[in-house]
Design a protein around this motif. Sequence first.
Motif, mmCIF file in Angstrom:
data_model
loop_
_atom_site.group_PDB
_atom_site.id
_atom_site.type_symbol
_atom_site.label_atom_id
_atom_site.label_comp_id
_atom_site.label_asym_id
_atom_site.label_seq_id
_atom_site.Cartn_x
_atom_site.Cartn_y
_atom_site.Cartn_z
ATOM 1 N N LYS A 87 0.834 -1.204 0.000
ATOM 2 C CA LYS A 87 0.000 0.000 0.000
ATOM 3 C C LYS A 87 0.872 1.259 0.000
ATOM 4 C CE LYS A 87 -3.986 2.095 0.419
ATOM 5 N NZ LYS A 87 -4.839 2.243 -0.731
ATOM 6 N N LEU A 88 1.925 1.271 0.820
ATOM 7 C CA LEU A 88 2.829 2.420 0.856
ATOM 8 C C LEU A 88 3.540 2.611 -0.488
ATOM 9 C CD1 LEU A 88 4.406 1.982 4.408
ATOM 10 C CD2 LEU A 88 2.788 3.751 3.679
ATOM 11 N N GLU A 89 3.969 1.525 -1.083
ATOM 12 C CA GLU A 89 4.635 1.611 -2.384
ATOM 13 C C GLU A 89 3.686 2.138 -3.450
ATOM 14 O OE1 GLU A 89 6.041 -2.390 -2.870
ATOM 15 O OE2 GLU A 89 7.991 -1.950 -1.944
ATOM 16 N N GLU A 90 2.425 1.687 -3.414
ATOM 17 C CA GLU A 90 1.434 2.173 -4.379
ATOM 18 C C GLU A 90 1.213 3.674 -4.220
ATOM 19 O OE1 GLU A 90 -2.113 -0.130 -3.865
ATOM 20 O OE2 GLU A 90 -1.187 -1.963 -4.668
ATOM 21 N N GLU A 91 1.115 4.131 -2.969
ATOM 22 C CA GLU A 91 0.923 5.558 -2.720
ATOM 23 C C GLU A 91 2.108 6.370 -3.247
ATOM 24 O OE1 GLU A 91 0.187 5.931 1.469
ATOM 25 O OE2 GLU A 91 -1.807 5.011 1.316
ATOM 26 N N GLN A 92 3.319 5.876 -2.992
ATOM 27 C CA GLN A 92 4.517 6.561 -3.490
ATOM 28 C C GLN A 92 4.524 6.610 -5.015
ATOM 29 O OE1 GLN A 92 7.757 4.371 -1.748
ATOM 30 N NE2 GLN A 92 7.985 5.822 -0.061
ATOM 31 N N HIS A 94 1.919 6.481 -7.053
ATOM 32 C CA HIS A 94 0.896 7.406 -7.538
ATOM 33 C C HIS A 94 1.337 8.862 -7.363
ATOM 34 C CE1 HIS A 94 -2.267 4.717 -8.812
ATOM 35 N NE2 HIS A 94 -2.040 3.966 -7.754
ATOM 36 N N ARG A 95 2.013 9.177 -6.260
ATOM 37 C CA ARG A 95 2.543 10.530 -6.059
ATOM 38 C C ARG A 95 3.585 10.855 -7.126
ATOM 39 N NH1 ARG A 95 4.839 11.055 -0.455
ATOM 40 N NH2 ARG A 95 4.242 8.898 -0.213
ATOM 41 N N ALA A 96 4.455 9.881 -7.408
ATOM 42 C CA ALA A 96 5.499 10.108 -8.411
ATOM 43 C C ALA A 96 4.884 10.285 -9.795
ATOM 44 C CB ALA A 96 6.489 8.948 -8.411
ATOM 45 N N VAL A 97 3.881 9.470 -10.148
ATOM 46 C CA VAL A 97 3.232 9.585 -11.463
ATOM 47 C C VAL A 97 2.520 10.930 -11.570
ATOM 48 C CG1 VAL A 97 1.379 8.651 -12.921
ATOM 49 C CG2 VAL A 97 3.027 7.101 -11.885
ATOM 50 N N SER A 98 1.933 11.392 -10.481
ATOM 51 C CA SER A 98 1.229 12.682 -10.528
ATOM 52 C C SER A 98 2.191 13.849 -10.735
ATOM 53 C CB SER A 98 0.395 12.891 -9.269
ATOM 54 O OG SER A 98 1.241 13.043 -8.150
ATOM 55 N N CYS A 99 3.477 13.664 -10.463
ATOM 56 C CA CYS A 99 4.485 14.712 -10.676
ATOM 57 C C CYS A 99 4.964 14.777 -12.128
ATOM 58 C CB CYS A 99 5.692 14.488 -9.762
ATOM 59 S SG CYS A 99 5.314 14.704 -8.013
ATOM 60 N N LEU A 100 4.599 13.786 -12.921
ATOM 61 C CA LEU A 100 5.017 13.763 -14.332
ATOM 62 C C LEU A 100 4.197 14.755 -15.154
ATOM 63 C CD1 LEU A 100 5.229 9.892 -14.921
ATOM 64 C CD2 LEU A 100 7.154 11.454 -14.643
ATOM 65 N N MET A 146 12.668 9.606 -8.812
ATOM 66 C CA MET A 146 11.693 10.238 -7.908
ATOM 67 C C MET A 146 11.416 9.364 -6.698
ATOM 68 S SD MET A 146 8.717 11.772 -10.275
ATOM 69 C CE MET A 146 8.973 12.906 -11.598
ATOM 70 N N LEU A 147 11.260 8.064 -6.938
ATOM 71 C CA LEU A 147 10.938 7.137 -5.850
ATOM 72 C C LEU A 147 12.097 7.009 -4.864
ATOM 73 C CD1 LEU A 147 8.938 4.399 -7.769
ATOM 74 C CD2 LEU A 147 8.041 6.054 -6.135
ATOM 75 N N GLU A 148 13.323 7.142 -5.345
ATOM 76 C CA GLU A 148 14.473 7.109 -4.438
ATOM 77 C C GLU A 148 14.456 8.293 -3.497
ATOM 78 O OE1 GLU A 148 17.931 6.928 -6.924
ATOM 79 O OE2 GLU A 148 17.572 4.833 -7.493
ATOM 80 N N ASN A 149 13.919 9.415 -3.958
ATOM 81 C CA ASN A 149 13.900 10.627 -3.159
ATOM 82 C C ASN A 149 12.718 10.708 -2.196
ATOM 83 O OD1 ASN A 149 16.244 11.523 -4.399
ATOM 84 N ND2 ASN A 149 15.120 12.498 -6.055
ATOM 85 N N PHE A 150 11.703 9.871 -2.378
ATOM 86 C CA PHE A 150 10.534 9.911 -1.475
ATOM 87 C C PHE A 150 10.867 9.304 -0.148
ATOM 88 C CE2 PHE A 150 7.408 10.230 -5.190
ATOM 89 C CZ PHE A 150 7.165 11.567 -4.953
#
Length: 150
Positions: A87-92, A94-100, A146-150
């Motif tokens: 669930k946490l990975e999915e949220e991360q 989705h946040r990263a995709v929304s930044c594209l 992006m995911l490395e930075n979250f």
Amino acid sequence: MAKPYRLPDFKKIYPEASEEVISVLKITERKMQYQEYDLKAEQTIIDEEKQTVTVIPSREDSYERLKEAAVQFTSQVPGPEELVIRKLEEEQLHRAVSCLSDDDQYLILQLYFEERTERWLAAELGCSQNAVNKRRQQILKKLRRMLENF
């Protein structure tokens, strides 16, 4: 192959074979019988003194017979820890995709969420499949950073 639990007379079948070869043939035949009969057949033991019948099930069984016998199999349901992590990975993600950018989001959504092919997307966008593939790889690299930075 011979009948179950009866070894053929290899000396008659192969009269020119040495004792060593005959010995190996017997061992091999017995192993084959073990695989074909012993593992697959259930055994029934009758004790006449105690008036009991004991059935020892086979050590190998077919999936279809087990389903008919209504045998329950353990399911591969993930544990609570795995569910929380997922669930946490999915949220991360989705946040990263929304930044594209909108174009990058569209490409990712079509390829991964709508399960479109690169060829289908290339025809829609009016470019080559290689161009879509290259763009997809660039977007994925960007997402990984992006995911490395979250």
